[in-house]
Scaffold this motif. Structure first.
Motif, PDB file in Angstrom:
ATOM      1  N   THR A  45      10.656  -1.937   0.375  1.00  0.00           N
ATOM      2  CA  THR A  45       9.934  -2.014  -0.897  1.00  0.00           C
ATOM      3  C   THR A  45       8.454  -1.753  -0.654  1.00  0.00           C
ATOM      4  O   THR A  45       7.877  -2.278   0.300  1.00  0.00           O
ATOM      5  CB  THR A  45      10.107  -3.401  -1.545  1.00  0.00           C
ATOM      6  OG1 THR A  45      11.491  -3.636  -1.792  1.00  0.00           O
ATOM      7  CG2 THR A  45       9.348  -3.484  -2.859  1.00  0.00           C
ATOM      8  N   ILE A  46       7.858  -0.929  -1.501  1.00  0.00           N
ATOM      9  CA  ILE A  46       6.416  -0.663  -1.453  1.00  0.00           C
ATOM     10  C   ILE A  46       5.758  -1.289  -2.675  1.00  0.00           C
ATOM     11  O   ILE A  46       6.225  -1.098  -3.809  1.00  0.00           O
ATOM     12  CB  ILE A  46       6.122   0.849  -1.427  1.00  0.00           C
ATOM     13  CG1 ILE A  46       6.546   1.450  -0.084  1.00  0.00           C
ATOM     14  CG2 ILE A  46       4.643   1.128  -1.685  1.00  0.00           C
ATOM     15  CD1 ILE A  46       6.360   2.959   0.001  1.00  0.00           C
ATOM     16  N   VAL A  47       4.696  -2.036  -2.451  1.00  0.00           N
ATOM     17  CA  VAL A  47       3.883  -2.587  -3.533  1.00  0.00           C
ATOM     18  C   VAL A  47       2.610  -1.754  -3.628  1.00  0.00           C
ATOM     19  O   VAL A  47       1.810  -1.716  -2.687  1.00  0.00           O
ATOM     20  CB  VAL A  47       3.539  -4.065  -3.285  1.00  0.00           C
ATOM     21  CG1 VAL A  47       2.672  -4.603  -4.429  1.00  0.00           C
ATOM     22  CG2 VAL A  47       4.799  -4.901  -3.138  1.00  0.00           C
ATOM     23  N   GLY A  63       0.809  -1.209   0.000  1.00  0.00           N
ATOM     24  CA  GLY A  63       0.000   0.000   0.000  1.00  0.00           C
ATOM     25  C   GLY A  63       0.839   1.255   0.000  1.00  0.00           C
ATOM     26  O   GLY A  63       1.743   1.414   0.826  1.00  0.00           O
ATOM     27  N   GLY A  64       0.534   2.157  -0.955  1.00  0.00           N
ATOM     28  CA  GLY A  64       1.264   3.413  -1.069  1.00  0.00           C
ATOM     29  C   GLY A  64       0.394   4.620  -0.771  1.00  0.00           C
ATOM     30  O   GLY A  64       0.652   5.708  -1.290  1.00  0.00           O
ATOM     31  N   GLY A  65      -0.619   4.444   0.080  1.00  0.00           N
ATOM     32  CA  GLY A  65      -1.410   5.573   0.530  1.00  0.00           C
ATOM     33  C   GLY A  65      -0.702   6.291   1.663  1.00  0.00           C
ATOM     34  O   GLY A  65       0.508   6.145   1.867  1.00  0.00           O
ATOM     35  N   SER A  66      -1.450   7.051   2.454  1.00  0.00           N
ATOM     36  CA  SER A  66      -0.828   7.828   3.516  1.00  0.00           C
ATOM     37  C   SER A  66      -0.120   6.936   4.527  1.00  0.00           C
ATOM     38  O   SER A  66       0.982   7.263   4.993  1.00  0.00           O
ATOM     39  CB  SER A  66      -1.882   8.688   4.219  1.00  0.00           C
ATOM     40  OG  SER A  66      -2.915   7.889   4.755  1.00  0.00           O
ATOM     41  N   PRO A  99       9.474   7.783  -0.587  1.00  0.00           N
ATOM     42  CA  PRO A  99      10.749   8.272  -0.051  1.00  0.00           C
ATOM     43  C   PRO A  99      11.945   7.809  -0.880  1.00  0.00           C
ATOM     44  O   PRO A  99      11.950   6.703  -1.433  1.00  0.00           O
ATOM     45  CB  PRO A  99      10.792   7.671   1.358  1.00  0.00           C
ATOM     46  CG  PRO A  99       9.365   7.398   1.705  1.00  0.00           C
ATOM     47  CD  PRO A  99       8.699   7.036   0.414  1.00  0.00           C
ATOM     48  N   LYS A 100      12.919   8.670  -0.968  1.00  0.00           N
ATOM     49  CA  LYS A 100      14.150   8.347  -1.677  1.00  0.00           C
ATOM     50  C   LYS A 100      14.800   7.118  -1.046  1.00  0.00           C
ATOM     51  O   LYS A 100      14.928   7.021   0.169  1.00  0.00           O
ATOM     52  CB  LYS A 100      15.109   9.528  -1.616  1.00  0.00           C
ATOM     53  CG  LYS A 100      16.402   9.321  -2.386  1.00  0.00           C
ATOM     54  CD  LYS A 100      17.292  10.545  -2.300  1.00  0.00           C
ATOM     55  CE  LYS A 100      18.590  10.332  -3.066  1.00  0.00           C
ATOM     56  NZ  LYS A 100      19.489  11.519  -2.949  1.00  0.00           N
ATOM     57  N   GLY A 101      15.185   6.174  -1.889  1.00  0.00           N
ATOM     58  CA  GLY A 101      15.798   4.957  -1.400  1.00  0.00           C
ATOM     59  C   GLY A 101      14.842   3.794  -1.250  1.00  0.00           C
ATOM     60  O   GLY A 101      15.258   2.682  -0.967  1.00  0.00           O
ATOM     61  N   VAL A 102      13.536   4.047  -1.429  1.00  0.00           N
ATOM     62  CA  VAL A 102      12.534   2.982  -1.339  1.00  0.00           C
ATOM     63  C   VAL A 102      12.217   2.468  -2.734  1.00  0.00           C
ATOM     64  O   VAL A 102      11.983   3.255  -3.657  1.00  0.00           O
ATOM     65  CB  VAL A 102      11.248   3.494  -0.653  1.00  0.00           C
ATOM     66  CG1 VAL A 102      10.137   2.446  -0.728  1.00  0.00           C
ATOM     67  CG2 VAL A 102      11.538   3.850   0.802  1.00  0.00           C
ATOM     68  N   ARG A 103      12.226   1.165  -2.882  1.00  0.00           N
ATOM     69  CA  ARG A 103      11.870   0.567  -4.171  1.00  0.00           C
ATOM     70  C   ARG A 103      10.349   0.490  -4.300  1.00  0.00           C
ATOM     71  O   ARG A 103       9.659   0.146  -3.334  1.00  0.00           O
ATOM     72  CB  ARG A 103      12.458  -0.846  -4.282  1.00  0.00           C
ATOM     73  CG  ARG A 103      12.267  -1.469  -5.660  1.00  0.00           C
ATOM     74  CD  ARG A 103      12.724  -2.910  -5.674  1.00  0.00           C
ATOM     75  NE  ARG A 103      12.678  -3.455  -7.024  1.00  0.00           N
ATOM     76  CZ  ARG A 103      12.650  -4.753  -7.310  1.00  0.00           C
ATOM     77  NH1 ARG A 103      12.671  -5.631  -6.335  1.00  0.00           N
ATOM     78  NH2 ARG A 103      12.620  -5.172  -8.556  1.00  0.00           N
ATOM     79  N   TRP A 104       9.844   0.816  -5.490  1.00  0.00           N
ATOM     80  CA  TRP A 104       8.398   0.779  -5.747  1.00  0.00           C
ATOM     81  C   TRP A 104       8.109  -0.277  -6.804  1.00  0.00           C
ATOM     82  O   TRP A 104       8.620  -0.214  -7.925  1.00  0.00           O
ATOM     83  CB  TRP A 104       7.935   2.157  -6.206  1.00  0.00           C
ATOM     84  CG  TRP A 104       6.511   2.225  -6.732  1.00  0.00           C
ATOM     85  CD1 TRP A 104       5.475   1.403  -6.418  1.00  0.00           C
ATOM     86  CD2 TRP A 104       5.992   3.188  -7.652  1.00  0.00           C
ATOM     87  NE1 TRP A 104       4.334   1.783  -7.075  1.00  0.00           N
ATOM     88  CE2 TRP A 104       4.623   2.878  -7.845  1.00  0.00           C
ATOM     89  CE3 TRP A 104       6.550   4.283  -8.318  1.00  0.00           C
ATOM     90  CZ2 TRP A 104       3.806   3.627  -8.692  1.00  0.00           C
ATOM     91  CZ3 TRP A 104       5.732   5.023  -9.149  1.00  0.00           C
ATOM     92  CH2 TRP A 104       4.381   4.699  -9.336  1.00  0.00           C
ATOM     93  N   ILE A 105       7.271  -1.248  -6.433  1.00  0.00           N
ATOM     94  CA  ILE A 105       6.786  -2.241  -7.385  1.00  0.00           C
ATOM     95  C   ILE A 105       5.328  -1.908  -7.685  1.00  0.00           C
ATOM     96  O   ILE A 105       4.478  -1.948  -6.791  1.00  0.00           O
ATOM     97  CB  ILE A 105       6.900  -3.675  -6.829  1.00  0.00           C
ATOM     98  CG1 ILE A 105       8.369  -4.050  -6.646  1.00  0.00           C
ATOM     99  CG2 ILE A 105       6.216  -4.666  -7.768  1.00  0.00           C
ATOM    100  CD1 ILE A 105       8.574  -5.427  -6.044  1.00  0.00           C
TER     101      ILE A 105
END
Length: 439
Positions: A49-51, A27-30, A85-91
């Motif tokens: 990592t954020i999915v 989850g990439g919400g708040s 955030p910088k440094g976080v991988r987003w899938i």
């Protein structure tokens, strides 16, 4: 992991093999963004990592202000890549299943992702289909809702154009996100109609499924005074069950049976439930949301799983303000678990609901578990049980800035976690799994 993996641009999951992730956030919400930022503020070396399938991040608390003609819709969204955030991988993908017994999740394309720690921040599902005829009526035929980015502007369009007739506002059974939102839109609409001399020609009714106007009794007198001021017909324990867009009629169910009413404007707050892939998972509590300890926000059976935001089972108000307090707690407790520290952070159920009772005034409701009042500001500055102009300026000017520049970047202004002595309770089962993570 190379530099490309660390950029906020979405990565392809691929399904050739299981991928391992130290801290995996669904989850990439708040809630998802805030907890990632809080973790990195404490340890910038963490691999996170954020999915998240969406390309856009929304500031949902602003939609009430859009529906009230205060904000423009453009103020309430930004590209997802700009807030990760910088440094976080987003899938950029959707989750299909959870497999906590083997520390893994399965994406819809078949990719399996394994994790050391899982954080679930997947939000809540707006279940429009529970109300017969609503999906087809929404956004047209004078039926609107501030609960979507697409229809919030239509609310303001209807408010501006209505000169006489019947305006109905509904609230479903709890839980819903921002329990005050169904009333906020109504008060702002009434204030507009009063300002232009139209209110005497408009019959306004609030149909709420709840047994009281608001769940925390201390705030009811102020809200009731505005119900009386605007001449609103209050229908308690009355639930919207059907909408006929062709005839502009709404049907409500209550203790005395069903009643059908004509309307010239209908604002609907949809029923809200846990997302299907959460409710059908091993992580779910009986109510469908991710089961957590109310204080630590840790799963009671899977020790390396945490949840926060609308998707967790804690009995707090589901608001962005709650997330602002939950994210530091989860961040602290994850690092405490990984390091084996003897202290844990405690969430006290804090939530806030700035109730816009008229343009320029807000009742700043702040409360925790059990309805205990938890005001941020001293009583002489803002009386939490009375309308305040200062609270309006906080909502309209300061809080959006704090959201984008503070909360989503890991700045915990007035939101630092309460640290208590003693380690977190071990999970009821799967203790070997926790030992492998922390060891």
């Amino acid at each position: 992991m190379d530099a490309k993996d660390l950029s906020p641009r979405p990565a392809r999951a691929g399904n050739s093999a299981t991928q391992r992730h130290d801290i995996l956030i669904v989850g990439g919400g708040s809630a998802g963004i805030a907890v990632a930022a809080s973790l990195l503020q404490r340890d910038e070396s963490l691999s996170i990592t954020i999915v998240e399938p969406r390309e856009t991040h929304y500031y949902q608390p602003g939609w009430t202000m859009v529906g009230g003609g205060i904000f423009d819709r453009s103020q309430t969204h930004r590209p997802m890549a700009s807030v990760i955030p910088k440094g976080v991988r987003w899938i950029r993908a959707r989750v299909a299943q959870f497999a906590p017994d083997r520390d893994a999740i399965l994406l819809e394309d078949g990719t399996q992702l394994s994790y050391g720690v899982l954080i679930v921040a997947a939000g809540i599902k707006l279940d429009w289909e529970q109300i017969d005829g609503l999906p087809d009526a929404l956004g047209r035929s004078c039926v609107t809702s501030n609960y979507t980015f697409e229809t919030a502007p239509y609310t303001w369009q209807l408010v501006q154009s209505l000169e006489e007739g019947v305006a109905l506002f509904s609230q479903p059974p709890m839980p819903i996100k921002c329990a005050g939102a169904p009333q906020k839109v109504m008060y702002l609409a009434c204030d507009h109609w009063r300002h232009w001399g139209r209110l005497p020609k408009i019959d306004v009714a609030f149909h709420t499924s709840t047994p009281a106007l608001f769940g925390v009794a201390d705030y009811v007198p102020a809200l009731q005074s505005y119900v009386d001021k605007y001449g609103i017909e209050l229908r308690l324990e009355s639930r919207l069950i059907a909408v006929d867009s062709a005839t502009q009629r709404a049907t409500f169910a209550g203790a005395d049976g069903e009643v059908t009413r004509d309307f010239d404007m209908l604002h609907v707050t949809p029923p809200q439930v846990a997302p299907d892939f959460i409710a059908d998972s091993p992580l779910a509590a009986e109510n469908g949301f991710v089961e957590v300890d109310d204080e630590t926000l840790r799963h009671p059976r899977y020790g390396n799983v945490f949840a926060l935001g609308d998707v967790c089972s804690a009995p707090n108000a589901k608001t962005a303000a709650a997330v602002r307090k939950q994210a530091p707690v989860v961040a602290w407790n994850i690092l405490a678990m990984l390091s084996g520290t003897g202290r844990h952070a405690a969430y006290d159920g804090y939530g806030s609901c700035p109730l816009t009772v008229e343009r320029g005034k807000i009742v700043l409701a702040e409360f925790g578990y059990g309805g205990e009042l938890q005001p941020t500001f001293p009583h002489w500055l803002i009386d939490p049980t009375r309308p305040s102009r200062l609270a309006w300026h906080l909502k309209a000017s300061l809080l959006p800035w704090v959201y984008w520049n503070g909360m989503l970047r890991g700045h915990e202004w007035l939101a630092g976690p309460k640290i208590l002595p003693g380690a977190m309770e071990p999970p009821q089962t799967d203790t070997a799994q926790t030992q492998s993570v922390t060891g």
